[in-house]
Design an enzyme around this catalytic site. Structure first.
Site, short mmCIF file in Angstrom:
data_model
loop_
_atom_site.label_atom_id
_atom_site.label_comp_id
_atom_site.label_asym_id
_atom_site.label_seq_id
_atom_site.Cartn_x
_atom_site.Cartn_y
_atom_site.Cartn_z
N PRO A 1 -57.19 45.99 -10.32
CA PRO A 1 -55.66 46.23 -10.19
C PRO A 1 -55.09 45.17 -9.36
O PRO A 1 -55.53 44.57 -8.33
CB PRO A 1 -56.03 47.72 -9.45
CG PRO A 1 -57.32 48.11 -9.58
CD PRO A 1 -58.25 47.02 -9.95
N CYS A 2 -53.90 45.18 -9.88
CA CYS A 2 -53.08 43.78 -9.37
C CYS A 2 -51.92 44.40 -8.37
O CYS A 2 -51.28 43.79 -7.71
CB CYS A 2 -52.47 43.15 -10.40
SG CYS A 2 -51.48 43.88 -11.44
N GLN A 3 -51.77 45.79 -8.17
CA GLN A 3 -50.40 46.27 -7.59
C GLN A 3 -50.50 45.90 -6.09
O GLN A 3 -49.38 45.60 -5.52
CB GLN A 3 -50.46 47.78 -7.70
CG GLN A 3 -50.17 48.19 -9.15
CD GLN A 3 -51.51 48.50 -9.80
OE1 GLN A 3 -52.56 48.16 -9.60
NE2 GLN A 3 -51.43 49.32 -10.85
#
Length: 327
Positions: free
Chosen positions: A71-73
């Site tokens: 996940p890059c959030q």
């Protein structure tokens, strides 16, 4: 083909897997928590994806390459970039899988900001102690046959030397080329689906020229604009923006079927782009089928690595594996 095997973590709907498949790899396992994305992966890549928490390392797997898109959030400039975001730590789980299975090559894909994070530094330290060399690339999908400007980082860990950076294409693909052959009307066939705009939305769309955006509305019809637009002025200029035909699109995200989220209006039609048009911009072949409702499918498309970009990375890994086997 040599039949190299690849396993994936955070696989999504299989866009990265699609690129590796196009480069000749065979997928043996894919872990993803989104059940609809798992079904889409199994329909289009190989029926090996499972709804699986990567915190649990699966036993008895053998593969040459491990690919992961954590996940890059927590790293992205579009989010809060919260260093305490619990999703950030999921990137460290990739090492646990590599330590267990000892693949020859590990590829971690993420936003560019990931490279400056403590998690990336921690991963490099752990992999180095475990005998892996590493290299990081910043690649723009528009340089690899994708009708979209989308910059991503790729960090490669290897036990067999380092791969060469993929060579860019000579020419860029435009939105016009990507949409070629599709009816201008979103007719519902093969996921060429676009939501019907409301009366207010349609009135706005009719006043926005090609390459235009909310600024044109503020000038032409302030009565159609909420007070917040007037107050914000030139901020968030891609909101209610039209794509240009003769250039790559801006980055496609999960909310690309909402005009209020970015430059997602069709270049000439009074609607947002369809699911199939979004897929075209991500380099997804037309024979791909998706599972889920419209919101779920848009998320599956927007969350993935453009297929041609993934293929370019996969081909560089293939060259490395071939060099190793020729020694």
């Amino acid at each position: 083909m040599d039949g190299y095997k690849v396993a994936e973590l955070f696989s999504g709907a299989g866009l990265m897997g699609g690129g590796f498949k196009a480069a000749g790899f065979r997928s043996v396992f894919a872990a993803e928590l989104d059940g609809k994305a798992v079904q889409t992966y199994n329909k289009n890549i190989e029926p090996v994806a499972e709804k699986w928490d990567v915190s649990e390392v699966k036993c008895d797997l053998k593969y040459d390459v491990l690919v992961a898109g954590p996940p890059c959030q927590g790293f992205s400039t579009l989010g809060r970039r919260d260093p305490k975001d619990v999703r950030n730590a999921l990137s460290l789980k990739v090492f646990d899988w590599a330590e267990k299975h000892r693949p020859l090559v590990v590829v971690i894909e993420n936003v560019p900001q990931f490279l400056n994070s403590d998690y990336c530094r921690e991963l490099k330290e752990r992999f180095e102690k475990s005998g892996y060399d590493s290299v990081s690339w910043l690649l723009n999908a528009a340089d690899y046959g994708v009708a979209q400007n989308r910059k991503r980082s790729f960090t490669i860990f290897s036990l067999i030397g380092l791969p060469n950076k993929p060579q860019p294409c000579k020419e860029r693909v435009t939105v016009k080329e990507a949409f070629s052959g599709l009816p201008k009307e979103a007719n519902g066939e093969n996921f060429h689906i676009s939501p019907t705009p409301s009366e207010l939305a349609l009135a706005r769309m009719k006043l926005i020229p090609e390459n235009g955006d909310k600024r044109d509305l503020i000038k032409k019809a302030p009565d159609l604009c909420p007070p917040s637009w007037i107050k914000m002025g030139a901020q968030a200029v891609d909101v209610w923006g039209r794509m240009g035909l003769e250039k790559p699109a801006n980055t496609i995200r999960c909310s690309f079927q909402s005009a209020s989220k970015g430059r997602y209006l069709h270049p000439t039609e009074n609607r947002v782009i369809s699911l199939r048009e979004g897929a075209r911009i991500q380099g997804i072949p037309d024979d791909w089928s998706f599972v889920g409702d419209r919101t779920s499918i848009a998320r599956q498309i927007g969350n993935g690595v453009p297929v041609p970009l993934a293929k370019a990375v996969a081909l560089s890994i293939t060259d490395l594996l071939k060099r190793r086997s020729s020694y």
